[in-house]
Design a protein around this motif. Structure first.
Motif, mmCIF file in Angstrom:
data_model
loop_
_atom_site.group_PDB
_atom_site.id
_atom_site.type_symbol
_atom_site.label_atom_id
_atom_site.label_comp_id
_atom_site.label_asym_id
_atom_site.label_seq_id
_atom_site.Cartn_x
_atom_site.Cartn_y
_atom_site.Cartn_z
ATOM 1 N N ASP A 213 0.852 -1.184 0.000
ATOM 2 C CA ASP A 213 0.000 0.000 0.000
ATOM 3 C C ASP A 213 0.889 1.234 0.000
ATOM 4 N N LEU A 214 0.914 1.947 -1.108
ATOM 5 C CA LEU A 214 1.710 3.171 -1.214
ATOM 6 C C LEU A 214 0.825 4.410 -1.298
ATOM 7 N N SER A 215 -0.382 4.296 -0.791
ATOM 8 C CA SER A 215 -1.275 5.454 -0.744
ATOM 9 C C SER A 215 -0.929 6.329 0.446
ATOM 10 N N GLY A 216 -1.355 7.579 0.374
ATOM 11 C CA GLY A 216 -1.233 8.480 1.513
ATOM 12 C C GLY A 216 0.168 8.935 1.837
ATOM 13 N N LEU A 217 1.084 8.837 0.879
ATOM 14 C CA LEU A 217 2.466 9.254 1.117
ATOM 15 C C LEU A 217 2.680 10.703 0.693
ATOM 16 N N PRO A 218 3.679 11.368 1.268
ATOM 17 C CA PRO A 218 3.972 12.740 0.837
ATOM 18 C C PRO A 218 4.533 12.754 -0.579
ATOM 19 N N PRO A 219 4.470 13.893 -1.257
ATOM 20 C CA PRO A 219 5.017 13.983 -2.612
ATOM 21 C C PRO A 219 6.465 13.495 -2.661
ATOM 22 N N ALA A 220 6.742 12.673 -3.668
ATOM 23 C CA ALA A 220 8.062 12.059 -3.781
ATOM 24 C C ALA A 220 8.785 12.570 -5.018
ATOM 25 N N PHE A 221 10.060 12.831 -4.859
ATOM 26 C CA PHE A 221 10.958 13.082 -5.982
ATOM 27 C C PHE A 221 11.899 11.887 -6.030
ATOM 28 N N ILE A 222 11.854 11.142 -7.121
ATOM 29 C CA ILE A 222 12.641 9.922 -7.258
ATOM 30 C C ILE A 222 13.556 10.084 -8.461
ATOM 31 N N GLU A 223 14.854 9.959 -8.230
ATOM 32 C CA GLU A 223 15.828 10.118 -9.315
ATOM 33 C C GLU A 223 16.786 8.942 -9.299
ATOM 34 N N VAL A 224 17.234 8.552 -10.506
ATOM 35 C CA VAL A 224 18.096 7.391 -10.640
ATOM 36 C C VAL A 224 18.769 7.452 -12.004
ATOM 37 N N GLY A 225 19.918 6.806 -12.148
ATOM 38 C CA GLY A 225 20.552 6.693 -13.448
ATOM 39 C C GLY A 225 20.001 5.512 -14.219
ATOM 40 N N SER A 226 20.050 5.587 -15.540
ATOM 41 C CA SER A 226 19.594 4.448 -16.339
ATOM 42 C C SER A 226 20.602 3.313 -16.323
ATOM 43 N N ALA A 227 21.854 3.604 -15.926
ATOM 44 C CA ALA A 227 22.928 2.616 -15.970
ATOM 45 C C ALA A 227 23.370 2.253 -14.554
ATOM 46 N N GLU A 228 22.406 1.803 -13.749
ATOM 47 C CA GLU A 228 22.733 1.386 -12.384
ATOM 48 C C GLU A 228 21.731 0.357 -11.871
ATOM 49 N N VAL A 229 22.145 -0.321 -10.828
ATOM 50 C CA VAL A 229 21.363 -1.397 -10.213
ATOM 51 C C VAL A 229 19.962 -0.946 -9.842
ATOM 52 N N PHE A 230 19.816 0.266 -9.294
ATOM 53 C CA PHE A 230 18.564 0.680 -8.673
ATOM 54 C C PHE A 230 17.535 1.244 -9.646
ATOM 55 N N ARG A 231 17.828 1.238 -10.941
ATOM 56 C CA ARG A 231 16.915 1.836 -11.917
ATOM 57 C C ARG A 231 15.518 1.226 -11.858
ATOM 58 N N ASP A 232 15.417 -0.086 -11.966
ATOM 59 C CA ASP A 232 14.103 -0.713 -12.126
ATOM 60 C C ASP A 232 13.272 -0.650 -10.850
ATOM 61 N N GLU A 233 13.900 -0.784 -9.688
ATOM 62 C CA GLU A 233 13.108 -0.699 -8.456
ATOM 63 C C GLU A 233 12.625 0.727 -8.224
ATOM 64 N N SER A 234 13.392 1.723 -8.698
ATOM 65 C CA SER A 234 12.946 3.115 -8.578
ATOM 66 C C SER A 234 11.736 3.378 -9.467
ATOM 67 N N VAL A 235 11.807 2.898 -10.710
ATOM 68 C CA VAL A 235 10.686 3.072 -11.639
ATOM 69 C C VAL A 235 9.443 2.372 -11.107
ATOM 70 N N ASP A 236 9.607 1.173 -10.595
ATOM 71 C CA ASP A 236 8.473 0.428 -10.055
ATOM 72 C C ASP A 236 7.857 1.150 -8.859
ATOM 73 N N TYR A 237 8.706 1.697 -7.985
ATOM 74 C CA TYR A 237 8.186 2.382 -6.791
ATOM 75 C C TYR A 237 7.378 3.608 -7.184
ATOM 76 N N ALA A 238 7.906 4.409 -8.106
ATOM 77 C CA ALA A 238 7.160 5.576 -8.577
ATOM 78 C C ALA A 238 5.852 5.164 -9.228
#
Length: 341
Positions: free
Chosen positions: A267-292
């Motif tokens: 459940d990711l409802s009710g959260l404060p506004p998020a700014f999510i940034e990541v590089g396309s050439a790194e491990v954390f790219r896909d989990e960042s996109v999924d979270y957003a």
């Protein structure tokens, strides 16, 4: 150094996906970063050695603040129930006479380091910049590290600092309606965890969360994780080391809580506004996109930036590259907008 006991490893794909190439302008900064991190490969038996190494790399707060229009002080504040006190460093604009007559936005700064490395001074540079540029009052938190203190100890320390900051807003000169949590890498993961805690526990209310290249998924099984297996500034092997230390034998299983690995939140409802940034050439790219994407699916507000050819932490080590300047401009735009609400 305690052993983590984790036996978890993500299933290996039938064929390894080709990595996204790095932006050519970033390659010299990446080489410098790799020189820092590859001197002592991060594995369970080298965590203490890595801590000692990286503590020599980051200048003390005295050097960071020298010549800057800020003042700072150290405090010891109450930790979570039943846990030790927490050390924090407060960073304010140096125009103290103005500080006495008006409140300012507050920023809780959470440092990175894979949940196993670092001190609060890894993140005070950002707080100094924000104090000078936007007049914020920043609080950098010294959270407990794994594996000596498994998750969610670090998140609980950070939440305790947030709660203290809100309770002492008047003393600190902070507007309690304009508190933002900010962090990158493991700090981004802890930022996401603190936002979940604040929502679930009825506060403190947050004006926003800056979730930079976040370490949020213990399963380490995305395409981007496999693309950077043995490659890059923070590869999937380092990621395994950090998650093993944080979660031990629970890693990858059903007992992992969202406060330990925020990607596990359903459940990711009710959260404060998020700014999510990541590089396309790194491990954390896909989990960042999924979270957003899942914040949007829950009707929430997220601003996502995936920077072409960016490695993990590229803006810090390649600040003059065109993509780094664009990323910094986008982040600055978000700060201006979120602090003006």
């Amino acid at each position: 150094m305690p052993e983590t006991g984790s036996l978890y490893r993500a299933p290996e794909p039938a064929s390894r996906p080709a990595p996204v190439p790095y932006d050519p302008e970033l390659e010299s900064g990446l080489a410098f970063f790799l020189d820092l991190v590859e001197r002592i490969p991060l594995r369970a038996h080298t965590i203490l050695e890595n801590r000692a190494h990286f503590e020599t790399v980051i200048p003390p707060i005295e050097a960071q603040a020298d010549g800057r229009a800020v003042e700072w002080e150290h405090r010891t504040i109450p930790g979570p129930a039943g846990a030790p006190d927490v050390e924090v460093t407060i960073v304010r604009p140096s125009d103290s006479s103005r500080r006495l007559t008006e409140t300012r936005p507050g920023v809780l700064g959470i440092h990175g380091g894979g949940y196993v490395l670092g001190t609060r001074f890894f993140g005070t540079g950002e707080l100094i910049d924000l104090a000078e540029r936007y007049g914020t009052v920043g609080v950098a938190v010294e959270y407990r590290l794994a594996p000596e203190h498994p998750a969610p100890a670090a998140a609980e320390d950070c939440y305790a600092a947030l709660a203290w900051m809100a309770r002492h807003a008047a003393e600190l000169g902070v507007d309690p309606d304009r508190i933002v949590v900010s962090g990158a890498s493991a700090g981004g993961g802890l930022t996401a965890a603190v936002a979940l805690m604040a929502r679930d526990r009825g506060g403190p209310a947050l004006a926003g969360q800056l979730v930079g290249c976040p370490m949020i998924d213990d399963r380490n099984a995305t395409v981007s994780a496999w693309q950077y297996d043995g490659i890059g500034a923070w590869d999937r092997n380092n990621n395994d080391t950090g998650w093993d230390a944080a979660l031990g034998a629970d890693r990858g299983g059903e007992r992992v809580h969202p406060y330990q690995a925020p990607a596990r939140a359903t459940d990711l409802s009710g959260l404060p506004p998020a700014f999510i940034e990541v590089g396309s050439a790194e491990v954390f790219r896909d989990e960042s996109v999924d979270y957003a994407s899942r914040i949007w699916a829950a009707g929430g507000e997220a601003e996502l930036h995936v920077w072409s050819g960016g490695y993990h932490g590229f803006t810090g080590f390649s600040p003059d590259a065109a993509v780094s300047r664009a990323a910094n401009d986008a982040r600055d735009s978000w700060w201006r907008r979120i602090l003006a609400r």
